[in-house]
Each structure stands twice: as structure tokens, then as C-alpha cells.
Write a protein that holds these residues in place. Structure first.
Motif, PDB file in Angstrom:
ATOM      1  N   THR A  42       0.735  -1.259  -0.004  1.00 20.11           N
ATOM      2  CA  THR A  42       0.088  -0.050  -0.012  1.00 20.11           C
ATOM      3  C   THR A  42       0.859   1.278  -0.172  1.00 20.11           C
ATOM      4  O   THR A  42       0.507   2.373  -0.772  1.00 20.11           O
ATOM      5  N   ARG A  43       1.947   1.310   0.810  1.00 18.87           N
ATOM      6  CA  ARG A  43       2.925   2.203   0.804  1.00 18.87           C
ATOM      7  C   ARG A  43       3.704   2.578  -0.242  1.00 18.87           C
ATOM      8  O   ARG A  43       4.356   3.885  -0.585  1.00 18.87           O
ATOM      9  N   GLU A  44       3.680   1.650  -1.182  1.00 20.54           N
ATOM     10  CA  GLU A  44       4.396   1.984  -2.435  1.00 20.54           C
ATOM     11  C   GLU A  44       3.775   3.098  -3.321  1.00 20.54           C
ATOM     12  O   GLU A  44       4.497   3.585  -4.045  1.00 20.54           O
ATOM     13  N   VAL A  45       2.650   3.457  -3.069  1.00 21.85           N
ATOM     14  CA  VAL A  45       1.970   4.489  -3.595  1.00 21.85           C
ATOM     15  C   VAL A  45       1.633   5.541  -2.702  1.00 21.85           C
ATOM     16  O   VAL A  45       0.506   5.444  -2.006  1.00 21.85           O
ATOM     17  N   PRO A  46       2.558   6.556  -2.616  1.00 22.47           N
ATOM     18  CA  PRO A  46       2.447   7.626  -1.539  1.00 22.47           C
ATOM     19  C   PRO A  46       1.155   8.377  -1.587  1.00 22.47           C
ATOM     20  O   PRO A  46       0.649   8.660  -2.547  1.00 22.47           O
ATOM     21  N   ASP A  47       0.583   8.967  -0.471  1.00 21.43           N
ATOM     22  CA  ASP A  47      -0.237   9.909  -0.413  1.00 21.43           C
ATOM     23  C   ASP A  47       0.219  11.259  -0.576  1.00 21.43           C
ATOM     24  O   ASP A  47       1.266  11.543   0.352  1.00 21.43           O
ATOM     25  N   ILE A  48       0.183  12.095  -1.354  1.00 17.06           N
ATOM     26  CA  ILE A  48       0.576  13.507  -1.770  1.00 17.06           C
ATOM     27  C   ILE A  48      -0.098  14.410  -1.172  1.00 17.06           C
ATOM     28  O   ILE A  48      -0.881  15.196  -1.588  1.00 17.06           O
ATOM     29  N   VAL A  72      -1.212   9.331  -5.091  1.00 19.69           N
ATOM     30  CA  VAL A  72      -2.773   9.678  -5.014  1.00 19.69           C
ATOM     31  C   VAL A  72      -2.514  10.816  -4.122  1.00 19.69           C
ATOM     32  O   VAL A  72      -1.577  10.951  -3.148  1.00 19.69           O
ATOM     33  N   ARG A  73      -3.639  11.571  -3.885  1.00 16.02           N
ATOM     34  CA  ARG A  73      -3.905  12.601  -3.187  1.00 16.02           C
ATOM     35  C   ARG A  73      -4.489  11.960  -1.712  1.00 16.02           C
ATOM     36  O   ARG A  73      -3.786  12.283  -0.648  1.00 16.02           O
ATOM     37  N   VAL A  74      -5.443  11.098  -1.572  1.00 16.02           N
ATOM     38  CA  VAL A  74      -5.570  10.192  -0.656  1.00 16.02           C
ATOM     39  C   VAL A  74      -6.492   8.960  -1.046  1.00 16.02           C
ATOM     40  O   VAL A  74      -7.435   9.091  -1.880  1.00 16.02           O
ATOM     41  N   SER A  75      -5.804   7.940  -0.685  1.00 25.33           N
ATOM     42  CA  SER A  75      -6.385   6.428  -1.082  1.00 25.33           C
ATOM     43  C   SER A  75      -7.728   6.442  -0.499  1.00 25.33           C
ATOM     44  O   SER A  75      -8.258   6.938   0.553  1.00 25.33           O
ATOM     45  N   ALA A  76      -8.482   5.543  -1.047  1.00 21.97           N
ATOM     46  CA  ALA A  76      -9.864   4.916  -0.602  1.00 21.97           C
ATOM     47  C   ALA A  76      -9.669   4.423   0.851  1.00 21.97           C
ATOM     48  O   ALA A  76      -8.933   3.598   1.479  1.00 21.97           O
ATOM     49  N   HIS A  77     -10.687   4.938   1.866  1.00 20.68           N
ATOM     50  CA  HIS A  77     -10.603   4.564   3.179  1.00 20.68           C
ATOM     51  C   HIS A  77     -11.884   4.943   3.773  1.00 20.68           C
ATOM     52  O   HIS A  77     -12.581   5.922   3.295  1.00 20.68           O
ATOM     53  N   ARG A  78     -12.075   4.414   5.023  1.00 22.04           N
ATOM     54  CA  ARG A  78     -13.049   4.758   5.902  1.00 22.04           C
ATOM     55  C   ARG A  78     -12.491   5.375   7.041  1.00 22.04           C
ATOM     56  O   ARG A  78     -11.453   5.160   7.500  1.00 22.04           O
ATOM     57  N   ASP A  79     -13.053   6.313   7.723  1.00 25.39           N
ATOM     58  CA  ASP A  79     -12.915   6.894   8.949  1.00 25.39           C
ATOM     59  C   ASP A  79     -13.103   6.088  10.162  1.00 25.39           C
ATOM     60  O   ASP A  79     -13.869   5.270  10.076  1.00 25.39           O
ATOM     61  N   TRP A  80     -12.260   6.268  10.987  1.00 26.63           N
ATOM     62  CA  TRP A  80     -12.535   5.012  12.283  1.00 26.63           C
ATOM     63  C   TRP A  80     -12.789   5.628  13.466  1.00 26.63           C
ATOM     64  O   TRP A  80     -12.648   5.106  14.551  1.00 26.63           O
TER      65      TRP A  80
END
Length: 339
Positions: A107-113, A204-212
């Protein structure tokens, strides 16, 4: 495709009679059941104060990297405060225990910019704030502290509407869980970036995620780029048109667990801005616009036990999730975001 997230006038809940308040609450819950999101207009945060918050946010991120780093996010994941430089945090749906370290590495191979600055309550000694030195941005700490508690008051009203909308007898049911001291104010900046990096999947700017946490308040600038997962087509994301006069509110994992998934915690991400104003030209390259947003993550006290509420479980609807404390669940998620 554009999303159809409902827009609701929240002043009707704040100032309406009991019948109106109940109707608005049910409408909010209906939006959360279908989309996991609702757009609240006429909320209690003055637009002038929001404008000032975005001005302070831009002033902070305009500082040189070495100055922003005077308030560094601590190493590890247990102390979530201060400044995170681009690439430090990686947001995802991974959960410790359910996913392997290999998944995290991939997952970390594609960083959030993006870069962020995290602020909490001064009354939470286990998570002390890490402020930029006051001489760097005079007034920044004072404004953000006041703004934090303005949003805490707003979130308390949203919690009341949730209690009413899901049919609890007491609109103040959640009050004992939400003291305001365990929320988190996040300032976010998505810097201008070579468009090809995002288009080719190198970042990516922010990957797909749910808030927790329990739920999130989100304020955006006019750039756009937020996308939410379709309620009818899993894996398909719908674009959300920014509305600077509205607060976008979404259900997060703990509230979904509380309700046995009656309320929906929806994956969302930040992609490219809309095509009409997606790029600017800098040095002969196509560069995406900068984007600013301010989310406010609302959660319970760390020791709160989250277990299915009575209205949502019976012999035919067993609880989907075992009881868990907020602190244990938060660790299982945050440990996957910071290496």
C-alpha cells in the motif's frame, strides 16, 4: 458521475420545535443509512470563521518545510499530533490483525501526496499538542484552540440528532461518550503536483479509506476532488461537488459498529479536481491545483466500550462485531498509517 448526497438545513434541528427536530434527525439518519454522508447547511459555524480558518491553514502550509518541521509528528503511531510532511502518512482501509505487513508495504508503494497538521484538546494529556513556535505564526494557536471547541459544540448537536434519528429515548444518550477532549482537528494541504504522477498511479492525493472514529465533519475549499463509494455499486466512486457554505458529515467505523451497520461507514478518497479547472501550466507542465480541507474527527473517550446498541440487535439480527474499546480500535487502524 456526481453523488446525490442529501443536503439538509441544520438550523431546523437547532431551532425547531420537537416535531421538526425529530423529522430533521430522521432525514439525517436516512442519509447516513444510504450514503454514509450528509451535507448540512445553515450550521452553527459562521462562514466568516471558516474563512479565517482556511486563511490560517494556508499561512501554515506556506511556511518553508524546515519551519513546519519545528512541530514534527512524533515517530510511530501512538501520538498523533503535529506536522506530517508529504508521504509520511498513508491512509488506507487496512486494520492491524486483519492484514499483513506485506499488505502495508504494498500500500505504501503509492504515497499519499498531502501534508497535514493535527490538533487536539489541551485537556488530553496522553496526546499533547505539538504547536509551531508562537513567534512563527502569532495568533495561530489561539485561533485553532477556539476553533477546535466551536467544532466540538457543533458535533455535540450532531450526536443529539443521531440519538433522536435512530430512535433512542434520550437525545443526550451519547453525551457521556463524547467529552470533546478526544476529537482531532486536522488541517490538510494537497500541494500542486505534476498531473502525470496522479494519472499514472505513481501517487494519490488520498487513497480510498473509511474514517475510524464515530463521525467526521469536513469543510472544503472550492477545488473539488472528493469522491465517495457508490451505495449501489461497490468499488465505483462518485464525485462530490464542493460547497463552501456546507459541512459534509460522514459516519465512521465506530458509529457503524454501534449501530450494527444500520448507519453506513463509507469509503471515500480524494482524486483529481473536476476537469474544467483541473490543471494549471507551470514550467511547461500540467500541474493539478492545490487543495485545502479541514476535517474534524469526532470520537469517544478511549475507555468507551463500543458494542451494538439495543435497537439494532435481536434474535434475528445478531451483533456483527464484538465489543471493543475506542482505544483498541484506534490503535488497530493508526498502526497501519504510520510506519
Amino acid at each position: 458521475m456526481a453523488s446525490e448526497i442529501p443536503t439538509i438545513n441544520f438550523s431546523q434541528f437547532l431551532y425547531g420545535d420537537p416535531e421538526t427536530r425529530l423529522a430533521v434527525s430522521k432525514s439525517i439518519v436516512s442519509a447516513f443509512r444510504t450514503y454514509g454522508f450528509v451535507s448540512l447547511t445553515h450550521h452553527p459555524i459562521p462562514l466568516s470563521e471558516l474563512s479565517e480558518a482556511f486563511k490560517w491553514t494556508k499561512r501554515f502550509f506556506d511556511l518553508p518545510p524546515e519551519v513546519k518541521s519545528l512541530a514534527p509528528h512524533p515517530s510511530g503511531f501512538l501520538h498523533h499530533r503535529g506536522y506530517s510532511h508529504p508521504g509520511l502518512e498513508k491512509v488506507s482501509n487496512l486494520t492491524r490483525g486483519a492484514d499483513t505487513d506485506d499488505s502495508l508495504s504494498q500500500t505504501r508503494e503509492v504515497p499519499d501526496i498531502k501534508e497535514s497538521y493535527e490538533i487536539g484538546s489541551e485537556g488530553y494529556p496522553d496526546q499533547p499538542n505539538i504547536w509551531i513556535p508562537p513567534g512563527v505564526l502569532p495568533g495561530f494557536q489561539q485561533f485553532m484552540t477556539k476553533f477546535y471547541w466551536r467544532l466540538a459544540g457543533f458535533s455535540a448537536e450532531i450526536a443529539k440528532s443521531l440519538a433522536l434519528g435512530i430512535g433512542l429515548d434520550d437525545e443526550n444518550y451519547f453525551e457521556k461518550f463524547f467529552t470533546g477532549h478526544h476529537n482531532q482537528l486536522r488541517l490538510l494541504h494537497y500541494p500542486e503536483v505534476d498531473a502525470s504522477i496522479l494519472e499514472e498511479g505513481k501517487g494519490v492525493r488520498v487513497s480510498a479509506h473509511r474514517d475510524w472514529g464515530a463521525f467526521t465533519l469536513l469543510f472544503q475549499d472550492d477545488c473539488g476532488g472528493l469522491e465517495v463509494e457508490s451505495p449501489t455499486k461497490p468499488g465505483e466512486f462518485l464525485k462530490v461537488e464542493p460547497n463552501q457554505e456546507a459541512c459534509l458529515v460522514n459516519i465512521a467505523d465506530l458509529m457503524a459498529r454501534w449501530s450494527n451497520d444500520y448507519l453506513r461507514s463509507t469509503s471515500h478518497k480524494v482524486g483529481l479536481p473536476p476537469l474544467k479547472d483541473r490543471y494549471t501550466a507551470i514550467g511547461g507542465k500540467r500541474v493539478t491545483r492545490a487543495r485545502y480541507s479541514i476535517p474534524y474527527f469526532v470520537t469517544t473517550t478511549p475507555e468507551s466500550v463500543i458494542e451494538c446498541l439495543q435497537p439494532f440487535t435481536d434474535e434475528t439480527r445478531p451483533a456483527k462485531y464484538p465489543p471493543i474499546t475506542q482505544w483498541d480500535y484506534s490503535k488497530s487502524k493508526s498502526s497501519m498509517q504510520y510506519s
